[in-house]
Enzyme design. Structure first.
Site, mmCIF file in Angstrom:
data_model
loop_
_atom_site.group_PDB
_atom_site.id
_atom_site.type_symbol
_atom_site.label_atom_id
_atom_site.label_comp_id
_atom_site.label_asym_id
_atom_site.label_seq_id
_atom_site.Cartn_x
_atom_site.Cartn_y
_atom_site.Cartn_z
ATOM 1 N N LYS A 77 0.803 -1.222 0.000
ATOM 2 C CA LYS A 77 0.000 0.000 0.000
ATOM 3 C C LYS A 77 0.844 1.284 0.000
ATOM 4 O O LYS A 77 0.428 2.309 -0.512
ATOM 5 C CB LYS A 77 -0.928 0.018 1.223
ATOM 6 C CG LYS A 77 -2.122 -0.906 1.081
ATOM 7 C CD LYS A 77 -3.015 -0.805 2.291
ATOM 8 C CE LYS A 77 -4.459 -0.834 1.866
ATOM 9 N NZ LYS A 77 -5.411 -0.667 2.945
ATOM 10 N N ASP A 103 -10.591 3.615 0.773
ATOM 11 C CA ASP A 103 -10.969 3.338 2.171
ATOM 12 C C ASP A 103 -11.577 4.604 2.778
ATOM 13 O O ASP A 103 -12.502 4.536 3.599
ATOM 14 C CB ASP A 103 -9.746 2.936 3.009
ATOM 15 C CG ASP A 103 -9.329 1.488 2.760
ATOM 16 O OD1 ASP A 103 -10.155 0.713 2.242
ATOM 17 O OD2 ASP A 103 -8.168 1.148 3.071
HETATM 18 P P1 NAP Z 1 -1.829 -2.250 10.200
HETATM 19 O O1 NAP Z 1 -1.374 -1.079 9.424
HETATM 20 O O2 NAP Z 1 -0.997 -3.460 10.274
HETATM 21 O O3 NAP Z 1 -2.127 -1.746 11.718
HETATM 22 C C1 NAP Z 1 -2.569 -2.651 12.691
HETATM 23 C C2 NAP Z 1 -2.998 -1.884 13.951
HETATM 24 O O4 NAP Z 1 -3.608 -2.819 14.840
HETATM 25 C C3 NAP Z 1 -1.852 -1.257 14.724
HETATM 26 O O5 NAP Z 1 -2.324 -0.095 15.363
HETATM 27 C C4 NAP Z 1 -1.506 -2.350 15.743
HETATM 28 O O6 NAP Z 1 -0.877 -1.870 16.921
HETATM 29 C C5 NAP Z 1 -2.887 -2.845 16.091
HETATM 30 N N1 NAP Z 1 -2.919 -4.219 16.597
HETATM 31 C C6 NAP Z 1 -2.799 -5.346 15.877
HETATM 32 N N2 NAP Z 1 -2.910 -6.438 16.679
HETATM 33 C C7 NAP Z 1 -3.111 -5.969 17.943
HETATM 34 C C8 NAP Z 1 -3.310 -6.590 19.193
HETATM 35 N N3 NAP Z 1 -3.326 -7.917 19.326
HETATM 36 N N4 NAP Z 1 -3.495 -5.806 20.288
HETATM 37 C C9 NAP Z 1 -3.497 -4.456 20.150
HETATM 38 N N5 NAP Z 1 -3.314 -3.806 18.990
HETATM 39 C C10 NAP Z 1 -3.131 -4.560 17.887
HETATM 40 O O7 NAP Z 1 -3.258 -2.750 9.673
HETATM 41 P P2 NAP Z 1 -4.423 -1.877 8.992
HETATM 42 O O8 NAP Z 1 -4.248 -1.920 7.523
HETATM 43 O O9 NAP Z 1 -4.487 -0.569 9.687
HETATM 44 O O10 NAP Z 1 -5.719 -2.773 9.317
HETATM 45 C C11 NAP Z 1 -6.309 -2.770 10.614
HETATM 46 C C12 NAP Z 1 -7.681 -3.468 10.545
HETATM 47 O O11 NAP Z 1 -8.528 -2.733 9.671
HETATM 48 C C13 NAP Z 1 -7.624 -4.889 9.966
HETATM 49 O O12 NAP Z 1 -8.446 -5.707 10.754
HETATM 50 C C14 NAP Z 1 -8.204 -4.747 8.571
HETATM 51 O O13 NAP Z 1 -8.874 -5.913 8.142
HETATM 52 C C15 NAP Z 1 -9.217 -3.625 8.807
HETATM 53 N N6 NAP Z 1 -9.569 -2.901 7.570
HETATM 54 C C16 NAP Z 1 -10.878 -2.897 7.221
HETATM 55 C C17 NAP Z 1 -11.255 -2.246 6.060
HETATM 56 C C18 NAP Z 1 -12.707 -2.254 5.649
HETATM 57 O O14 NAP Z 1 -12.994 -1.957 4.486
HETATM 58 N N7 NAP Z 1 -13.632 -2.525 6.538
HETATM 59 C C19 NAP Z 1 -10.305 -1.582 5.257
HETATM 60 C C20 NAP Z 1 -8.969 -1.574 5.680
HETATM 61 C C21 NAP Z 1 -8.610 -2.252 6.850
HETATM 62 P P3 NAP Z 1 0.734 -1.681 17.005
HETATM 63 O O15 NAP Z 1 1.025 -0.367 16.315
HETATM 64 O O16 NAP Z 1 1.040 -1.673 18.434
HETATM 65 O O17 NAP Z 1 1.333 -2.846 16.256
#
Ligand code: NAP
Length: 292
Positions: free
Chosen positions: A75, A111
């Site tokens: 991304k 998004d």
């Molecule tokens: P990312 O960039 O990898 O960020 C992950 C985030 O989640 C970070 O803030 C991380 O904290 C936190 N995290 C992960 N596991 C954790 C845990 N066990 N305990 C506490 N914090 C945790 O991922 P992203 O792209 O932002 O995606 C995040 C979520 O959004 C995913 O579930 C994805 O499927 C969802 N999403 C949904 C849509 C939709 O259309 N609905 C679109 C995009 C994303 P740290 O910084 O401490 O690692």
């Protein structure tokens, strides 16, 4: 409905690149829409490892692939390969949709559209309000962009497991959008009840609570929520996360990630095909698939 012999030299190919890619629901949602609208398109998943991006893009251009979604880990890395980048993608710092216009690649972040469409019914309540965003990754950046640009919120609390990343996000938006109304917290639930309680809107933008870890939640303390709040979880598997169940139990209005997922797909679909996705029908088909 199209028959199976529809794929021919006129078929336009759309795809998604990422690694891993097998869990993506995007092929399902777009192929449902192509079929509903009887369009001669096909949407395919392409597993592209981190070092394969440049070659994959070369191949896509050579094959005349019309457009594609971009997911982790590409991304951010895709920026140097794009000729034009939309305003929101530039500020969010992530691309999730690319359109190939006669060999020129244009990058977008749909998004943001998904988030705006999900929160729009509550826009009057959110304007000027204190809101809390849990997370500091890509989804959180898109959420914070929309909260500042579209909803003009008054104050943003950022809660993240790694507090330093929350701090970095605060600095990022201070410089990119000249917005300084932030406070950051680490994820220590007992201390956060008041932060949650004083927020009109709470958004979970982490993967906490996502399948299969469905018992995880940023908070399990019921008193974090009240009936005056709106609680939005970007996760769409499961459709109702533990966080949403607890918030709903306290009378809060909740929004699940499926709406965002469908609306971001609809915006990408429109960028590729010039047509509106029949979102209600697509949603119905997708829900029956997810429940099967
Ligand atoms: P990312 O960039 O990898 O960020 C992950 C985030 O989640 C970070 O803030 C991380 O904290 C936190 N995290 C992960 N596991 C954790 C845990 N066990 N305990 C506490 N914090 C945790 O991922 P992203 O792209 O932002 O995606 C995040 C979520 O959004 C995913 O579930 C994805 O499927 C969802 N999403 C949904 C849509 C939709 O259309 N609905 C679109 C995009 C994303 P740290 O910084 O401490 O690692």
């Amino acid at each position: 409905m199209q028959s199976l012999n529809k794929f021919n030299h006129n078929t336009k190919i759309i795809g998604v690149i990422g690694h891993p890619i097998k869990h993506s629901f995007s092929p399902l949602i777009h192929n449902i829409a192509f079929e509903l609208l009887d369009q001669n398109y096909i949407y395919l998943p392409f597993d592209v490892p981190i070092n394969g991006l440049k070659d994959a893009l070369k191949g896509m251009l050579a094959l005349g692939i019309k457009g594609f979604n971009v997911t982790l880990p590409h991304k951010e890395k895709i920026f140097p390969f794009l000729k034009e980048i939309s305003d929101e993608a530039g500020i969010v710092g992530a691309i999730n949709t690319v359109v190939n216009e006669d060999g020129i690649l244009h990058g977008y972040n749909t998004d943001v559209t998904g988030i705006v469409e999900s929160l729009n019914p509550y826009k009057d309540e959110i304007a000027g309000a204190t809101v809390t965003v849990i997370g500091a990754g890509g989804a959180a950046r898109a959420v914070i962009f929309a909260l500042i640009r579209t909803f003009k919120v008054g104050h943003i609390n950022i809660i993240n497991r790694t507090e330093q990343k929350g701090e970095s996000l605060k600095e990022y938006f201070s410089s990119k959008m000249l917005y300084n109304e932030f406070k950051t917290y680490s994820l220590l639930p007992p201390d956060l009840v008041e932060v949650f309680r004083s927020s009109k809107l709470i958004v979970n933008a982490t993967s906490m609570g996502m399948s299969p870890e469905i018992d995880d939640s940023a908070t399990t303390i019921k008193e974090s929520f009240n009936s005056d709040q709106i609680v939005f979880d970007v996760i769409y598997t499961p459709i109702k996360t533990k966080l949403l169940k607890i918030a709903e139990g306290q009378g809060a209005r909740t929004i699940n990630g499926l709406q965002m997922f469908i609306e971001q797909a609809a915006k990408s679909f429109e960028l590729w095909t010039g047509e509106k996705m029949p979102t209600d029908k697509v949603k119905k088909t997708l829900i029956s698939y997810l429940n099967s």
